[in-house]
Design a protein around this motif. Structure first.
Motif, PDB file in Angstrom:
ATOM      1  N   ALA A   8       0.851  -1.196   0.000  1.00 29.56           N
ATOM      2  CA  ALA A   8       0.000   0.000   0.000  1.00 29.56           C
ATOM      3  C   ALA A   8       0.884   1.243   0.000  1.00 29.56           C
ATOM      4  CB  ALA A   8      -0.899  -0.011   1.227  1.00 29.56           C
ATOM      5  N   ARG A   9       0.395   2.301  -0.636  1.00 27.59           N
ATOM      6  CA  ARG A   9       1.211   3.515  -0.760  1.00 27.59           C
ATOM      7  C   ARG A   9       0.415   4.762  -0.410  1.00 27.59           C
ATOM      8  NH1 ARG A   9       4.756   2.657  -6.187  1.00 27.59           N
ATOM      9  NH2 ARG A   9       5.732   0.719  -5.524  1.00 27.59           N
ATOM     10  N   ILE A  10       1.039   5.616   0.375  1.00 31.28           N
ATOM     11  CA  ILE A  10       0.418   6.901   0.713  1.00 31.28           C
ATOM     12  C   ILE A  10       1.388   8.012   0.309  1.00 31.28           C
ATOM     13  CG2 ILE A  10      -0.347   8.407   2.593  1.00 31.28           C
ATOM     14  CD1 ILE A  10      -1.420   5.961   4.029  1.00 31.28           C
ATOM     15  N   LEU A  11       0.872   8.967  -0.437  1.00 31.26           N
ATOM     16  CA  LEU A  11       1.651  10.142  -0.823  1.00 31.26           C
ATOM     17  C   LEU A  11       1.155  11.310   0.022  1.00 31.26           C
ATOM     18  CD1 LEU A  11       3.728  11.342  -2.871  1.00 31.26           C
ATOM     19  CD2 LEU A  11       1.808  11.785  -4.421  1.00 31.26           C
ATOM     20  N   MET A  12       2.083  12.131   0.527  1.00 31.68           N
ATOM     21  CA  MET A  12       1.687  13.310   1.310  1.00 31.68           C
ATOM     22  C   MET A  12       2.305  14.553   0.669  1.00 31.68           C
ATOM     23  SD  MET A  12       2.191  11.795   5.183  1.00 31.68           S
ATOM     24  CE  MET A  12       0.881  12.689   6.002  1.00 31.68           C
ATOM     25  N   TYR A  13       1.631  15.680   0.838  1.00 40.82           N
ATOM     26  CA  TYR A  13       2.136  16.932   0.249  1.00 40.82           C
ATOM     27  C   TYR A  13       2.154  18.004   1.328  1.00 40.82           C
ATOM     28  CZ  TYR A  13       1.658  21.544  -2.008  1.00 40.82           C
ATOM     29  OH  TYR A  13       1.796  22.863  -2.360  1.00 40.82           O
ATOM     30  N   SER A  14       3.307  18.670   1.446  1.00 40.25           N
ATOM     31  CA  SER A  14       3.442  19.751   2.412  1.00 40.25           C
ATOM     32  C   SER A  14       4.165  20.900   1.722  1.00 40.25           C
ATOM     33  CB  SER A  14       4.214  19.183   3.603  1.00 40.25           C
ATOM     34  OG  SER A  14       5.242  20.008   4.004  1.00 40.25           O
ATOM     35  N   HIS A  15       3.474  22.037   1.528  1.00 39.02           N
ATOM     36  CA  HIS A  15       4.057  23.104   0.691  1.00 39.02           C
ATOM     37  C   HIS A  15       5.206  23.833   1.380  1.00 39.02           C
ATOM     38  CE1 HIS A  15       1.510  25.435   3.270  1.00 39.02           C
ATOM     39  NE2 HIS A  15       1.964  26.561   2.787  1.00 39.02           N
ATOM     40  N   ASP A  16       5.125  23.981   2.741  1.00 37.74           N
ATOM     41  CA  ASP A  16       6.219  24.544   3.533  1.00 37.74           C
ATOM     42  C   ASP A  16       6.896  25.781   2.982  1.00 37.74           C
ATOM     43  OD1 ASP A  16       6.631  21.427   4.664  1.00 37.74           O
ATOM     44  OD2 ASP A  16       6.749  23.092   6.040  1.00 37.74           O
ATOM     45  N   PHE A  18       7.058  28.690   5.146  1.00 33.98           N
ATOM     46  CA  PHE A  18       7.498  29.503   6.276  1.00 33.98           C
ATOM     47  C   PHE A  18       7.399  28.630   7.516  1.00 33.98           C
ATOM     48  CE2 PHE A  18       7.079  32.898   9.444  1.00 33.98           C
ATOM     49  CZ  PHE A  18       8.069  33.760   9.021  1.00 33.98           C
ATOM     50  N   GLY A  19       8.528  28.267   8.086  1.00 35.59           N
ATOM     51  CA  GLY A  19       8.468  27.450   9.298  1.00 35.59           C
ATOM     52  C   GLY A  19       8.484  25.964   8.979  1.00 35.59           C
ATOM     53  N   LEU A  20       8.291  25.168  10.040  1.00 38.20           N
ATOM     54  CA  LEU A  20       8.467  23.719   9.939  1.00 38.20           C
ATOM     55  C   LEU A  20       7.164  22.967  10.148  1.00 38.20           C
ATOM     56  CD1 LEU A  20      11.555  23.628  12.317  1.00 38.20           C
ATOM     57  CD2 LEU A  20      11.597  23.331   9.844  1.00 38.20           C
ATOM     58  N   GLY A  21       6.076  23.702  10.401  1.00 37.19           N
ATOM     59  CA  GLY A  21       4.850  23.060  10.863  1.00 37.19           C
ATOM     60  C   GLY A  21       4.310  21.968   9.958  1.00 37.19           C
ATOM     61  N   HIS A  22       4.249  22.254   8.656  1.00 35.75           N
ATOM     62  CA  HIS A  22       3.593  21.320   7.731  1.00 35.75           C
ATOM     63  C   HIS A  22       4.384  20.020   7.623  1.00 35.75           C
ATOM     64  CE1 HIS A  22       1.207  24.799   6.748  1.00 35.75           C
ATOM     65  NE2 HIS A  22       2.329  25.455   6.593  1.00 35.75           N
ATOM     66  N   LEU A  23       5.701  20.166   7.468  1.00 32.95           N
ATOM     67  CA  LEU A  23       6.543  18.975   7.342  1.00 32.95           C
ATOM     68  C   LEU A  23       6.495  18.139   8.627  1.00 32.95           C
ATOM     69  CD1 LEU A  23       8.669  17.248   5.873  1.00 32.95           C
ATOM     70  CD2 LEU A  23      10.427  18.754   6.822  1.00 32.95           C
ATOM     71  N   ALA A  48      10.128  22.229   2.197  1.00 31.63           N
ATOM     72  CA  ALA A  48      10.902  22.773   3.320  1.00 31.63           C
ATOM     73  C   ALA A  48      12.391  22.754   2.993  1.00 31.63           C
ATOM     74  CB  ALA A  48      10.644  21.961   4.589  1.00 31.63           C
ATOM     75  N   THR A  49      13.070  23.874   3.208  1.00 27.52           N
ATOM     76  CA  THR A  49      14.502  23.940   2.883  1.00 27.52           C
ATOM     77  C   THR A  49      15.289  22.906   3.683  1.00 27.52           C
ATOM     78  OG1 THR A  49      14.619  25.724   4.480  1.00 27.52           O
ATOM     79  CG2 THR A  49      14.687  26.357   2.169  1.00 27.52           C
ATOM     80  N   ILE A  50      14.810  22.589   4.904  1.00 27.70           N
ATOM     81  CA  ILE A  50      15.615  21.660   5.704  1.00 27.70           C
ATOM     82  C   ILE A  50      14.932  20.298   5.839  1.00 27.70           C
ATOM     83  CG2 ILE A  50      16.826  23.487   6.957  1.00 27.70           C
ATOM     84  CD1 ILE A  50      15.054  22.721   9.345  1.00 27.70           C
ATOM     85  N   ALA A  51      14.183  19.901   4.824  1.00 23.31           N
ATOM     86  CA  ALA A  51      13.522  18.589   4.861  1.00 23.31           C
ATOM     87  C   ALA A  51      14.528  17.466   5.129  1.00 23.31           C
ATOM     88  CB  ALA A  51      12.800  18.337   3.542  1.00 23.31           C
ATOM     89  N   GLY A  52      15.757  17.639   4.656  1.00 22.53           N
ATOM     90  CA  GLY A  52      16.773  16.592   4.805  1.00 22.53           C
ATOM     91  C   GLY A  52      17.453  16.572   6.165  1.00 22.53           C
ATOM     92  N   ALA A  53      17.111  17.528   7.049  1.00 25.81           N
ATOM     93  CA  ALA A  53      17.789  17.586   8.349  1.00 25.81           C
ATOM     94  C   ALA A  53      17.131  16.680   9.385  1.00 25.81           C
ATOM     95  CB  ALA A  53      17.803  19.025   8.854  1.00 25.81           C
ATOM     96  N   PHE A  54      16.014  16.084   9.027  1.00 21.70           N
ATOM     97  CA  PHE A  54      15.293  15.239   9.987  1.00 21.70           C
ATOM     98  C   PHE A  54      15.532  13.762   9.706  1.00 21.70           C
ATOM     99  CE2 PHE A  54      12.983  19.228   9.915  1.00 21.70           C
ATOM    100  CZ  PHE A  54      12.846  19.474  11.276  1.00 21.70           C
ATOM    101  N   ASP A  55      15.288  12.941  10.731  1.00 18.12           N
ATOM    102  CA  ASP A  55      15.365  11.488  10.546  1.00 18.12           C
ATOM    103  C   ASP A  55      14.026  11.008   9.993  1.00 18.12           C
ATOM    104  OD1 ASP A  55      17.692  11.770  11.980  1.00 18.12           O
ATOM    105  OD2 ASP A  55      16.743  11.287  13.892  1.00 18.12           O
TER     106      ASP A  55
END
Length: 404
Positions: A8-16, A18-23, A48-55
């Motif tokens: 099963a596959r779920i795709l999510m979209y977060s425009h991001d 300003f800030g980190l809330g959506h991601l 998000a510019t820092i999407a890659g900074a999270f685990d």
């Protein structure tokens, strides 16, 4: 209870913008879902510019689209100086569409912006609808002041399009806290798709790495992404300078989006106070909040969920423009006795702010003032997803049987 689902596959979209809330909201939901469903893959599209900074947990991944920043006046601009905004938006739109075509999700969950940034997901919604993907719009429990949201949505015919595209609308809060579409003219067809799933509980990762949490007692001061958090942090430092009785140790997290000039100014100003320690960013805020005696924040959605999840006394100084979302949330939470609120101009009264900071660790925790509040968002989402995936699997089987 973990369920097994077949591919099963779920795709999510977060425009991001300003800030980190959506991601952060998307990551929280994605991590909870892969824990509940073995065989499920989740892919998050993020600006998000820092999407890659999270685990990210196993079976959760992200696709980074070119970043766009929202300016203070509400306008957008490209993060890359040499690239025109229209070109950036075209690239984003094309990556989103291509990702949807190749990933072929069973469910597409869109965070907060029903048509995406400047309508960038509209053709993807259209395409996925023809493929039979279940389309879900996830809304924060507070969107904005009704007159502001209504004007923004009316310009782009958003309400009608929600009715046209989406199968479900989830509000990430309990019905008795706040209704995100309050004061808007909501067609019955859209109302019927709406479900209040509850706040999204945060928890600590099981394999916690050492070194994230400071030793001893501390108050945590956080402004989320930090893009507009400079004033609150100035006010905290001023309060410590003003009042010699204020001796709680404070850990201040400046946030990854704080402009460099502002950051350097604050680091210099704060270094004169022995009780204050400052860091730029930590990708495991949950651990810092869990370890704190109390929290001082602007009160975006995620910080608020963390305060409730770890049951911390909190002092909220909300942002009041251009959006009123934090103000509405803080007022409602203060009304319910969950937090204490000061308006930005009240926090500028240095002695008043110092007194509030001094009293903060002894304030009642949210569970003491409102014991009935539960955070049920994640289990509710899993129940709904289980139902959707079962229905899809059943439909898929009957199609195959029909073909034989």
């Amino acid at each position: 209870m973990t369920q097994h689902v077949q591919n099963a596959r779920i795709l999510m979209y977060s425009h991001d913008t300003f800030g980190l809330g959506h991601l952060q909201r998307c990551r929280t939901i994605a991590h909870s879902l892969v824990e509940d469903f073995r065989g499920l893959q989740v892919l998050i599209i993020s600006g998000a510019t820092i999407a890659g900074a999270f685990d990210y947990r196993a079976r959760v991944d992200f696709v980074k689209i070119p970043s766009v920043i929202k300016l203070r006046n509400g306008e957008y601009t490209s993060l890359e100086k040499d690239i025109d905004l229209h070109e950036t938006l075209r690239m984003r739109q094309s990556i989103i569409r291509h990702t949807a075509e190749t990933f072929r999700p069973d469910i597409f969950i869109v965070d907060k912006e029903p048509l995406g940034l400047r309508g960038e997901i509209e053709d993807t919604l259209s395409y996925l609808k023809t493929r039979g993907t279940t389309l879900v719009l996830g809304l924060r429990e507070v969107m904005d002041a009704p007159h502001l949201l209504e004007a923004e949505w009316a310009r782009r015919d958003v309400m009608r399009k929600i009715g046209l595209f989406y199968d479900k609308v989830w509000a990430y809060g309990p019905p008795d806290f706040y209704d995100p579409l309050t004061g808007l003219d909501v067609p019955p067809a859209v109302r019927a798709k709406m479900k209040f799933v509850g706040f999204l509980q945060r928890s600590l990762q099981k394999n916690e790495l050492p070194g994230h949490r400071p030793e001893g007692d501390y108050i945590l001061v956080t402004t989320g992404g930090g893009g507009d958090g400079g004033d609150l942090i100035h006010n905290v430092i001023d309060a410590y300078q003003q009042d010699p009785h204020l001796r709680h140790r404070a850990l201040i997290v400046l946030g990854p989006y704080m402009p460099a000039r502002k950051r350097n100014k604050l680091l210099k100003k704060g270094s004169k106070i022995p009780y204050i320690k400052m860091i730029e960013f930590d990708n495991r805020m949950e651990e810092l909040i869990a370890g704190a005696k109390a929290v001082v924040a602007m009160g975006g959605y995620n910080t608020y969920c963390e305060i409730l999840s770890f049951d911390k006394p909190a002092l909220i100084v909300p942002r009041v423009k251009p959006r009123e979302e934090q103000l509405i949330r803080a007022r409602r939470a203060a009304e319910l006795g969950l937090v204490e609120m000061l308006l930005p101009e009240e926090a500028e009264d240095t002695q008043r702010f110092a007194d509030a900071l001094e009293a903060l660790p002894d304030r009642p925790r949210p569970s003491q003032s409102n014991p009935h509040l539960t955070l049920e968002g994640l289990p509710h989402i899993s129940e709904i997803v289980a139902e959707l995936l079962e229905r899809r699997a059943g439909h898929h089987l009957s199609v195959i049987e029909g073909m034989n």
